[in-house]
Design an enzyme around this catalytic site. Sequence first.
Site, PDB file in Angstrom:
ATOM      1  N   GLY A 164       0.784  -1.221   0.000  1.00  0.00           N
ATOM      2  CA  GLY A 164       0.000   0.000   0.000  1.00  0.00           C
ATOM      3  C   GLY A 164       0.818   1.274   0.000  1.00  0.00           C
ATOM      4  O   GLY A 164       0.279   2.362  -0.103  1.00  0.00           O
ATOM      5  N   ARG A 191       4.392  -9.864  -8.275  1.00  0.00           N
ATOM      6  CA  ARG A 191       4.219  -8.799  -9.257  1.00  0.00           C
ATOM      7  C   ARG A 191       3.089  -7.916  -8.779  1.00  0.00           C
ATOM      8  O   ARG A 191       2.313  -8.288  -7.902  1.00  0.00           O
ATOM      9  CB  ARG A 191       3.828  -9.401 -10.612  1.00  0.00           C
ATOM     10  CG  ARG A 191       4.925 -10.177 -11.298  1.00  0.00           C
ATOM     11  CD  ARG A 191       4.447 -10.533 -12.704  1.00  0.00           C
ATOM     12  NE  ARG A 191       5.230 -11.589 -13.308  1.00  0.00           N
ATOM     13  CZ  ARG A 191       6.391 -11.404 -13.922  1.00  0.00           C
ATOM     14  NH1 ARG A 191       6.916 -10.190 -14.006  1.00  0.00           N
ATOM     15  NH2 ARG A 191       7.040 -12.415 -14.444  1.00  0.00           N
ATOM     16  N   VAL A 193      -0.409  -6.362  -8.380  1.00  0.00           N
ATOM     17  CA  VAL A 193      -1.794  -6.715  -8.688  1.00  0.00           C
ATOM     18  C   VAL A 193      -2.569  -5.410  -8.889  1.00  0.00           C
ATOM     19  O   VAL A 193      -3.064  -5.131  -9.956  1.00  0.00           O
ATOM     20  CB  VAL A 193      -2.431  -7.572  -7.579  1.00  0.00           C
ATOM     21  CG1 VAL A 193      -3.869  -7.903  -7.923  1.00  0.00           C
ATOM     22  CG2 VAL A 193      -1.623  -8.846  -7.381  1.00  0.00           C
ATOM     23  N   THR A 194      -2.597  -4.604  -7.839  1.00  0.00           N
ATOM     24  CA  THR A 194      -3.284  -3.306  -7.984  1.00  0.00           C
ATOM     25  C   THR A 194      -2.308  -2.143  -7.812  1.00  0.00           C
ATOM     26  O   THR A 194      -2.706  -0.997  -7.864  1.00  0.00           O
ATOM     27  CB  THR A 194      -4.403  -3.177  -6.931  1.00  0.00           C
ATOM     28  OG1 THR A 194      -3.809  -3.353  -5.644  1.00  0.00           O
ATOM     29  CG2 THR A 194      -5.466  -4.232  -7.129  1.00  0.00           C
ATOM     30  N   SER A 195      -1.020  -2.445  -7.609  1.00  0.00           N
ATOM     31  CA  SER A 195      -0.026  -1.386  -7.412  1.00  0.00           C
ATOM     32  C   SER A 195       0.725  -1.139  -8.725  1.00  0.00           C
ATOM     33  O   SER A 195       0.566  -1.874  -9.682  1.00  0.00           O
ATOM     34  CB  SER A 195       0.947  -1.813  -6.315  1.00  0.00           C
ATOM     35  OG  SER A 195       1.841  -2.788  -6.815  1.00  0.00           O
ATOM     36  N   ASP A 252      -9.085  -7.171   3.174  1.00  0.00           N
ATOM     37  CA  ASP A 252      -7.841  -7.899   3.393  1.00  0.00           C
ATOM     38  C   ASP A 252      -7.771  -8.228   4.879  1.00  0.00           C
ATOM     39  O   ASP A 252      -6.974  -7.655   5.608  1.00  0.00           O
ATOM     40  CB  ASP A 252      -6.654  -7.015   2.955  1.00  0.00           C
ATOM     41  CG  ASP A 252      -5.380  -7.818   2.798  1.00  0.00           C
ATOM     42  OD1 ASP A 252      -5.414  -9.035   3.025  1.00  0.00           O
ATOM     43  OD2 ASP A 252      -4.340  -7.219   2.456  1.00  0.00           O
TER      44      ASP A 252
END
Lengths: 494, 494
Positions: A164, A191, A193-195, A252
């Site tokens: 994050g 790897r 994912v959302t970053s 999460d």
Amino acid sequence: MELEATAIDIGTSRPLVLLNTTDADELGAHPLDRVRIRWNGETVTGIVKRTDELVEPGTVGVTEPLHAVHGAVDVKLAGTPRSVRYVRKKLDDVELEPHELGRIVQDIHEHRLSDVELGAYVSGIYANGLSLEETKHLTEAMSAVGQQLSWDAPVVADKHSIGGIAGNCVTPIMVAIVAAAGLTMPKTSSRAVTSPAGTADVMEVLCDVEFSLAEIEEIVTETNGCLVWGGGVDLSPVDDEIIRAENPLSIDPPGQLMASVLSKKRSAGSTHVVIDVPYGEGAKVESLVAARELADDFKRVGDHLEMDVCCAITHGTDPIGRGVGPALEARDVLAVLEGDEDAPESLRLKSLRLSELLLEHCGVDASAAEILESGKALERFRDIVAAQGGDPGVCADDLEPGAHSTTIRADRTGLASRVDNRQLCDLARRAGAPLDSRAGLVIHQTATNAVEVGDPLYTIHAETQSKLEEAEALADRLEPIRVRSKADALVERR
Amino acid sequence: MELEATAIDIGTSRPLVLLNTTDADELGAHPLDRVRIRWNGETVTGIVKRTDELVEPGTVGVTEPLHAVHGAVDVKLAGTPRSVRYVRKKLDDVELEPHELGRIVQDIHEHRLSDVELGAYVSGIYANGLSLEETKHLTEAMSAVGQQLSWDAPVVADKHSIGGIAGNCVTPIMVAIVAAAGLTMPKTSSRAVTSPAGTADVMEVLCDVEFSLAEIEEIVTETNGCLVWGGGVDLSPVDDEIIRAENPLSIDPPGQLMASVLSKKRSAGSTHVVIDVPYGEGAKVESLVAARELADDFKRVGDHLEMDVCCAITHGTDPIGRGVGPALEARDVLAVLEGDEDAPESLRLKSLRLSELLLEHCGVDASAAEILESGKALERFRDIVAAQGGDPGVCADDLEPGAHSTTIRADRTGLASRVDNRQLCDLARRAGAPLDSRAGLVIHQTATNAVEVGDPLYTIHAETQSKLEEAEALADRLEPIRVRSKADALVERR
């Protein structure tokens, strides 16, 4: 019911069974029901999809995981997998037994749960939590269905950062220092994912990251360390499935998070682990109290698993380093290792502190600062890059950011009062990261910096003009670095 | 991203957008992400499916709800629907605002939630419940997205039975009595989802059940009543979607149940409703305490909605009537209406008691028993059957059960100690019900009956020999009617 099986592709990796509505009605099979298919003495189970068009009456279509099934088969209605009962038990807030958690993990692993059931699983864990006992058993179960690495060394070092935070690419520097100190540190990373970049994406700028278990063992034997993509080896394969269900819900839950992290460490054969828990507004963990709680729980679960876990609670409001995006972060990493005096200080200091902690935690009497300053860490990093098929001579200056760029500047004088990690990540992704490896951001200010009108706040880099324009359009709507003048007494008016 | 849109059928009624993996990566679109498609000045949203095979790079496949989309289109990553945030809020056990419940219902109605999100929605409601306020607002929202019926009559009667009891086909008898008493009772019913026969399946043995709103109004104007399939008119269309997610998890949280039932009643224009709440081991409601709680809540939500709700708590351990399956239940219904002295007493008495309650609740001074015994109910029932296109002369004796049958007999002398509704339903379905309308069971014993060795327990009827054999095989493994000899002091040994 006797039907003729035929392979069909409807763009899914799940074991689906397509029945014509007529046959499905005859069988009493509703959507998301399961059927058992017997053929050639073997039995497989799949989830029903009803269709008027894709298969004729008398025919059954099977998707890729079931493509072995063909010819005349017997199709029968099957019950719900037992694990669905355990998912409901968790929704009822009843503690799950080890074998129940094991069954859930096994069924997720074999793609036997439908999306509705998977959604209910993550929802149950989120709403009712996991006890430490449950977390421990879930970790063991998740690790057990994965591949395993094992090492001769009595101490195997590892680390994990709760995500994050933009930048925060401490891992390559830590592996270089710790491996140079003589410890074994077989690091697998994810790897994005959302970053805008996972550590694996950053390393891939410099060398290969996909290796087999045997190749990883070879690299680590040669250099003490590695920096590879975890997805290339299935250390905790159900994790991806669980993340796939958690992401759309933006949840999460801590128990699941701990099990996901520690199951990979366990499968990797790690004995001593440092967990980096950044906290702050906008980070995954928002308060110091919550960070302490998570850290203590991590240690307790580690104890249960006979793994030495220690946690570092770190600042999570500001980005770490300057670059955001694969090549831009790799450049920061190399600058720190090269001892460049312009290297981002936040990245250097955080990497050093975490390395010191990990070395001490492993009982090694070595100075992380000395290893870094002497150039031993850089040397070891180059060995690893070489072992992973990269160019060991690569320098920070070799890494050019995307050629299309815009710098966003302060429109008032004041204090950089708030840096929004999520907005920075969104911007870097819009500019093309992680797929365009040279796309991303360079951040010029951190919170509490004094800023004059016209000072640069951040620079967007893209590989194409059109991506740059998309990112600029998004930047117009966001304010990832907010500058507050002294006159601003209000935070917001709503 | 500019892509060429093409219609594709992958056996789904949801708005899916198939992207080649290359394009999806370029767009940064993960499975279950949403994309917004702009074409011809219009915008639609769909859920992403990634595929290597089904669409070429440069092409985007759209499923049926989006089949209008074609030609050159612009595809952009879209955010998650706002309602997902409200689903998470419910998982956090925070009470939802009316507009938040409305948004969830609207998004479910427009198929904008993925299965994972729908699973999380029903899980949240199940784990954390709904307050009365929430239930009321959910009911209104569910009713608002549906079609509406309206009536001139100031009092419109209705009833609903909580499911799970084999047989229990009181509805046609009640409608006949209440309509004969001069009240308006426009009854919509469901088809079987997991049971062997819904009321709509039973009525379909005798006449049509699928009608438009205008046709229903005509039938009711003519006869005061109707007995039609609710799925033919969308009184509460999201209910089916919610049930689709609840079924695989075997959950049916009370708040959602009340909203589903009452939203249909509201859309049907009903003013006075009797809810039949059977309780007992194996029923949906297992204890008297829980039945009372549910009944009180039903009344409270009714009050909120200005609907007069009254509840009848009934026995839910034994089947009601003798037949289980469409034709076998229709035969019981006719036998009761015809005043046949062999008609199942349990069905006759329960229908009478509920009818009396409903008449009284509606403020009508009429004797249900008198209406039934005088033959007025039969006459009115025949009028309704005729208005719905059936043969008004049909008699119980005309309805032949499936020709292939086996009778299961007691293998010991004792007391029928436990009748398992779920097992009876499973058996009737295995024999072919509801699709084979003449398949099902005839039950010869109820709990506490004294039974001699060789006495018939139940008879299985099927339309084909093979279905009968399948049901027999299942009967070998089940014990839906358990006979306990006096010597059996233990219930079970485990």
